[in-house]
Write a protein that holds these residues in place. Structure first.
Motif, PDB file in Angstrom:
ATOM      1  N   LYS A   1       1.079  -1.327  -0.031  1.00  6.97           N
ATOM      2  CA  LYS A   1      -0.153   0.164   0.105  1.00  6.97           C
ATOM      3  C   LYS A   1       0.658   1.234  -0.077  1.00  6.97           C
TER       4      LYS A   1
ATOM      5  N   ASN B   1       0.281  -1.126  12.944  1.00  5.56           N
ATOM      6  CA  ASN B   1       0.649  -1.462  11.528  1.00  5.56           C
ATOM      7  C   ASN B   1       1.611  -0.427  10.936  1.00  5.56           C
TER       8      ASN B   1
ATOM      9  N   PRO C   1      -7.379 -10.860   5.360  1.00 11.57           N
ATOM     10  CA  PRO C   1      -8.106  -9.561   6.372  1.00 11.57           C
ATOM     11  C   PRO C   1      -8.943  -8.872   6.008  1.00 11.57           C
ATOM     12  N   VAL C   2      -9.518  -7.392   6.564  1.00 15.93           N
ATOM     13  CA  VAL C   2      -9.833  -6.198   5.716  1.00 15.93           C
ATOM     14  C   VAL C   2      -9.850  -5.564   7.322  1.00 15.93           C
TER      15      VAL C   2
ATOM     16  N   THR D   1      -9.804  -1.178   6.079  1.00 15.06           N
ATOM     17  CA  THR D   1      -9.970  -0.055   5.438  1.00 15.06           C
ATOM     18  C   THR D   1     -10.691  -0.978   4.365  1.00 15.06           C
TER      19      THR D   1
ATOM     20  N   THR E   1      -6.538  -3.438   0.334  1.00 23.15           N
ATOM     21  CA  THR E   1      -6.041  -3.876   0.258  1.00 23.15           C
ATOM     22  C   THR E   1      -7.117  -4.923  -0.742  1.00 23.15           C
TER      23      THR E   1
ATOM     24  N   ASP F   1      -1.176 -12.819  13.880  1.00 23.34           N
ATOM     25  CA  ASP F   1      -1.151 -11.542  14.442  1.00 23.34           C
ATOM     26  C   ASP F   1      -2.551 -11.488  14.998  1.00 23.34           C
TER      27      ASP F   1
ATOM     28  N   TYR G   1      -5.082  -9.016  12.623  1.00 28.68           N
ATOM     29  CA  TYR G   1      -6.042  -9.146  11.365  1.00 28.68           C
ATOM     30  C   TYR G   1      -6.213 -10.631  11.468  1.00 28.68           C
TER      31      TYR G   1
HETATM   32  C1  LIG Z   1      -3.481  -2.869   8.043  1.00 25.72           C
HETATM   33  C2  LIG Z   1      -3.790  -4.471   8.302  1.00 25.72           C
HETATM   34  C3  LIG Z   1      -5.051  -4.620   7.505  1.00 25.72           C
HETATM   35  C4  LIG Z   1      -5.521  -4.364   6.668  1.00 25.72           C
HETATM   36  O1  LIG Z   1      -5.811  -3.636   5.633  1.00 25.72           O
HETATM   37  P1  LIG Z   1      -6.590  -3.079   4.073  1.00 25.72           P
HETATM   38  O2  LIG Z   1      -6.185  -2.920   3.508  1.00 25.72           O
HETATM   39  O3  LIG Z   1      -6.431  -2.011   5.772  1.00 25.72           O
HETATM   40  O4  LIG Z   1      -7.884  -3.842   5.205  1.00 25.72           O
HETATM   41  C5  LIG Z   1      -4.763  -6.979   7.344  1.00 25.72           C
HETATM   42  N1  LIG Z   1      -3.797  -7.479   7.785  1.00 25.72           N
HETATM   43  C6  LIG Z   1      -2.614  -6.763   8.452  1.00 25.72           C
HETATM   44  C7  LIG Z   1      -1.982  -7.693   9.388  1.00 25.72           C
HETATM   45  C8  LIG Z   1      -2.841  -5.040   8.257  1.00 25.72           C
HETATM   46  O5  LIG Z   1      -1.412  -4.627   9.570  1.00 25.72           O
END
Ligand SMILES: *Cc1c(COP(=O)(O)O)cnc(C)c1O
Length: 302
Positions: free
Chosen positions: A45, A70, A173-174, A176, A179, A254, A257
């Protein structure tokens, strides 16, 4: 860019009786292993945001996050590696509490930390506030919280390139949804994308995802049931699952997420919902956040 990624990024296929019973394959795309600090999806990102900042001859990067973020840590490390300054706007601490290990590490990477009240933090998308920050930090390039912009989505799209064509389902995992949208926009459409929101009531993400996913890119779905109480919340069931998962597969998850996603996948496998599938689950990293749970997790040192 000046960050060496560990390539090739590997996929670990799991063995488990539930997979055998379901006739499914399940591999984890180990983005957690690409770099010790700029881990997982955060690097993807950031990379196009950093290119834009450099093209604009920006002197540094500024972004927003919480005390365990993170994203802020990845941004601090990436800026450090590129010889850029970094500023982190931190939600709600006011500098009164002791900084978390995450923030300590951000600071050690040269990030200037600015603690702001929740009220101020909530203005992070207001134009007037962003103009004010821009004036306060001349030449700074502002990255939205979580890297949630078009460059973030486009960079995250590169993750799709690691998915084998034989897969028929990608799980991730979601937070925002940056991704998620980035991957859906690039991945061949016959491969379904299943997102596990990690906050309560994750269905609120749907309109934003619909706006950010290219027209005609169908075959995606959210599974909002596995938030375990809300963002960064957990229960003993999740902790037990993480410890057992590490014991069985030697893969650390973790708690914010990836554990919720894997818990959800195994729950749905057990329900017979994911039979006969070739699933790739994206390990999006985030392991640094486990430091606050070192008392409960067998595989985390304090
Ligand atoms: C930030 C993060 C996400 C979420 O990603 P988004 O693009 O904000 O949906 C998922 N997994 C981990 C480990 C993250 O640090």
């Amino acid at each position: 860019m000046d960050i060496d990624l560990h390539t090739p990024v590997c996929i670990d296929y799991l063995r488990h009786p539930l997979l055998e019973a379901a006739g499914s394959r399940l591999g984890m795309l180990r983005l957690d292993e690409i770099h010790p600090l700029v881990s997982g999806n955060k690097w993807f990102k950031l990379k196009e945001n950093i290119s834009k900042a450099r093209a604009a001859a920006a002197k540094g990067l500024l972004s927003f996050g919480g005390a365990y973020s993170n994203h802020l840590l990845a941004l601090a490390a990436a800026a450090n590696a590129c010889g850029m300054r970094s500023v982190g706007m931190v939600r709600g601490l006011h500098g009164r509490e002791r900084p978390t290990p995450t923030l300590e590490e951000c600071r050690s990477l040269g990030m200037e930390l600015v603690y702001v009240s929740r009220e101020t933090y909530d203005r992070k998308e207001e134009e007037a506030y962003l103009d004010q920050l821009q004036a306060q930090y001349p030449g700074i390039y502002i990255v939205p919280e979580g890297g949630d912009n078009a460059a973030g989505r486009s960079g995250a799209g590169a993750i799709a390139g690691f998915i084998p064509a034989a897969a028929d389902l990608v799980a991730l995992p979601v937070g925002t949804g940056t991704t998620f949208a980035g991957i859906r926009n690039v991945l061949p459409e016959h491969i379904a994308v299943l997102g596990f929101p990690v906050m309560k009531g994750g269905a609120y993400l749907l309109p934003q995802l619909e706006a950010n996913i290219l027209p005609g890119r169908e075959n995606w779905q959210l599974e909002p049931a596995y938030h375990c109480g809300g963002f960064a919340r957990y229960d003993q069931t999740l902790i037990d699952f993480m410890n057992l998962f590490f014991e069985e597969h030697n893969i650390p998850l973790d708690f914010v997420y990836t554990a919720k996603m894997m818990y959800g996948i195994f729950d749905r496998l057990g329900n017979g919902d994911l039979s006969g599938r070739h699933i790739i689950a994206v390990h999006t990293g985030g392991l640094q956040g486990n430091r606050s749970l070192s008392h409960a997790l067998t595989y985390v040192r304090g």
